[in-house]
Design a protein around this motif. Structure first.
Motif, PDB file in Angstrom:
ATOM      1  N   TYR A 146       0.873  -1.198  -0.107  1.00 41.99           N
ATOM      2  CA  TYR A 146       0.231  -0.083   0.044  1.00 41.99           C
ATOM      3  C   TYR A 146       0.773   1.181   0.062  1.00 41.99           C
ATOM      4  N   THR A 147       0.110   2.307  -0.434  1.00 40.89           N
ATOM      5  CA  THR A 147       0.979   3.652  -0.323  1.00 40.89           C
ATOM      6  C   THR A 147       0.777   4.480   0.668  1.00 40.89           C
ATOM      7  N   ARG A 148       1.630   5.476   1.182  1.00 45.40           N
ATOM      8  CA  ARG A 148       1.346   6.557   2.182  1.00 45.40           C
ATOM      9  C   ARG A 148       2.018   7.746   1.674  1.00 45.40           C
ATOM     10  N   HIS A 149       1.079   8.454   1.327  1.00 41.34           N
ATOM     11  CA  HIS A 149       1.551   9.849   0.804  1.00 41.34           C
ATOM     12  C   HIS A 149       1.688  10.764   1.939  1.00 41.34           C
ATOM     13  N   LEU A 150       2.718  11.589   1.624  1.00 38.95           N
ATOM     14  CA  LEU A 150       3.012  12.619   2.742  1.00 38.95           C
ATOM     15  C   LEU A 150       2.985  13.792   2.431  1.00 38.95           C
TER      16      LEU A 150
ATOM     17  N   SER B 252      -4.106   8.090  -2.865  1.00 38.11           N
ATOM     18  CA  SER B 252      -3.192   7.303  -3.444  1.00 38.11           C
ATOM     19  C   SER B 252      -3.432   5.738  -3.342  1.00 38.11           C
ATOM     20  N   LYS B 253      -2.936   5.060  -4.222  1.00 38.39           N
ATOM     21  CA  LYS B 253      -3.003   3.651  -4.100  1.00 38.39           C
ATOM     22  C   LYS B 253      -1.945   2.785  -4.916  1.00 38.39           C
TER      23      LYS B 253
ATOM     24  N   ILE C  83       6.116   9.792  -1.565  1.00 40.75           N
ATOM     25  CA  ILE C  83       4.959   8.523  -1.272  1.00 40.75           C
ATOM     26  C   ILE C  83       5.828   7.400  -0.929  1.00 40.75           C
ATOM     27  N   ASP C  84       5.477   6.922   0.209  1.00 39.47           N
ATOM     28  CA  ASP C  84       6.266   5.562   0.453  1.00 39.47           C
ATOM     29  C   ASP C  84       5.245   4.488   0.186  1.00 39.47           C
TER      30      ASP C  84
ATOM     31  N   VAL D  52       4.716   0.658   0.829  1.00 37.34           N
ATOM     32  CA  VAL D  52       4.858  -0.343   1.994  1.00 37.34           C
ATOM     33  C   VAL D  52       4.604  -1.507   1.659  1.00 37.34           C
TER      34      VAL D  52
ATOM     35  N   LYS E 143       9.602  -0.362   3.489  1.00 35.98           N
ATOM     36  CA  LYS E 143       9.011   0.500   2.594  1.00 35.98           C
ATOM     37  C   LYS E 143      10.232   0.971   1.839  1.00 35.98           C
TER      38      LYS E 143
ATOM     39  N   ARG F  20      10.630   4.927  -0.893  1.00 37.27           N
ATOM     40  CA  ARG F  20      10.100   6.117  -1.160  1.00 37.27           C
ATOM     41  C   ARG F  20      10.279   6.520  -2.429  1.00 37.27           C
TER      42      ARG F  20
END
Lengths: 178, 218
Positions: free
Chosen positions: A72-76, A89-90, A142-143, A145, A158, A160
């Motif tokens: 999955y993504t983790r946007h910052l 995000s995906k 965007i990480d 993970v 993860k 980036r």
């Protein structure tokens, strides 16, 4: 006494052989090729939103197959930095795109690569004009993970990628403010 | 004479909240006759029985970490979690003993000893990715009391027979439970092309029409 030493020696030998076998067989080793990601491309642009995507390869560089259980993504993008857009995000497998954002567990054999598609949707928060909003856009990390299960304990890693403001501006055909 | 026919029956996703016999009745009752056999996918029976565990819920022991390294990489026991899941149900020392004896037997050219001595779940456990979402992130055990389940299915549906089958796209077809008087080997052969489809096709039921005549003839 001699027999005892012999048995101890045999046990030590078996342990060494097993250890050598395990080391020689190796394990899966996943790497996200973030440096080789493709540029973000336009998927859709509307009055108040823009959707872009890019591809990133996941490679199994190890000696054994392994499983990606989840990804999955983790946007910052904290509002302290830029509060003009709401971000979604995906990440999906290129060959198995899904509308439900579910990442189906996946086996990757050794020396194989799969392509992941990272999709980002930016929606204007303060007005309905995404183009004018994007003039203020900033670079956004965007990480990606991923949870892996191999011959060892499961764990999460993860890597980036960065969605450059200049990239977004270019795709949206806007000029960034100074 | 009626021809044999294989009919996959789609269902919704089944979970541990479902009763396998009730579900089979709901989806297959109107399609099955007294000469037919109902075949149910092994993993789906196990899921409805709650025979599942997430790797995150397992506590790995040293033996599981070591023994899994000696299983071929594509096997369900090749991850420490598949191996631990097996040890949790069959016993750590039983699995260890089976492994040692199996390894010695292999040196002398006899394969499959580990799977025989390790307990019935040794060959039945599916590691993660073995079944459809959302159970792709679970280890799925083999079904509990498969022979009782098929007996109940036959009684409820009034059909010629019932089987629980473990079939995959790699041409592996094995009968895990079968009713008395039904030739499981013949059914395994008929299912070899995996009419259950792949994990996401949601067809855990296959009806084999006119099997009684086929069995009597051959």
């Amino acid at each position: 006494m001699g027999i005892l030493y012999g048995l101890i020696g045999l046990v030590i030998l078996i342990i060494i052989v097993c250890w050598a076998y395990i080391v020689n067989k190796g394990n899966a080793h996943f790497e996200l090729k973030v440096a080789e990601r493709t540029p973000f491309e336009l998927v859709e642009i509307q009055e108040d939103s823009i959707t872009l995507n890019c591809q990133v390869a996941m490679v199994n560089k190890g000696e054994q197959l392994g499983t990606i259980m989840d990804c999955y993504t983790r946007h910052l993008l904290p509002y302290e930095q830029f509060d003009g857009v709401q971000v979604f995000s995906k990440v999906e497998l290129e060959t198995a795109r899904r509308e439900d954002d579910y990442f189906e567990a996946l086996i990757i054999e050794r020396n194989r690569r799969v392509n992941l598609v990272v999709t980002v949707k930016l929606t204007a928060r303060k007005n309905s004009d995404i183009k004018s909003t994007l003039a203020q856009m900033v670079d956004m990390p965007i990480d990606i993970v991923y949870q892996q299960v191999t011959r060892a304990d499961w764990h999460i890693e993860k890597a980036r990628i960065e969605m450059k403001a200049s990239e977004v501006a270019s795709v949206a055909n806007v000029t960034l403010a100074d | 004479m009626s021809e044999i026919e294989i009919i996959p029956v789609p269902t919704r996703i089944l979970t541990d909240k479902d009763d396998i016999v009730d579900i089979m009745e709901k989806y297959a009752k109107d399609k099955i006759g007294p000469n037919d056999v109902i075949s149910v996918a092994e993993s789906v029976v196990a899921i409805t029985q709650g025979q599942i565990v997430r790797p995150e819920e397992l506590e790995l022991c040293f033996l599981a970490r070591v023994l899994c390294r000696f299983i071929p990489e594509a096997g369900s026991l090749a991850s420490p979690y598949g191996m631990q899941a097996l040890m949790d149900v069959e016993g750590k020392w039983r699995v260890f003993f089976a492994f040692i004896v199996g390894m010695i037997a292999k040196v002398f050219g006899k394969s499959g000893v580990f799977y025989k001595l390790g307990g019935e779940q040794t060959a039945l456990i599916d590691d993660v990715t073995g079944t459809m979402p959302p159970f792709d992130k679970h280890i799925v055990y083999g079904p509990d009391k498969p022979f009782e389940v098929v007996k109940q299915l036959k009684e409820r549906l009034g059909c010629f027979g019932a089987v629980i089958a473990d079939v995959n796209d790699l041409k592996r077809s094995r009968i895990v439970g079968v009713t008395e008087g039904t030739d499981g080997e013949k059914i395994a052969h008929l299912l070899i092309d995996n009419p259950f489809g792949n994990a996401s096709q949601k067809t855990p039921i296959v009806i084999i029409k006119n099997f009684s005549q086929y069995q009597a003839k051959s």
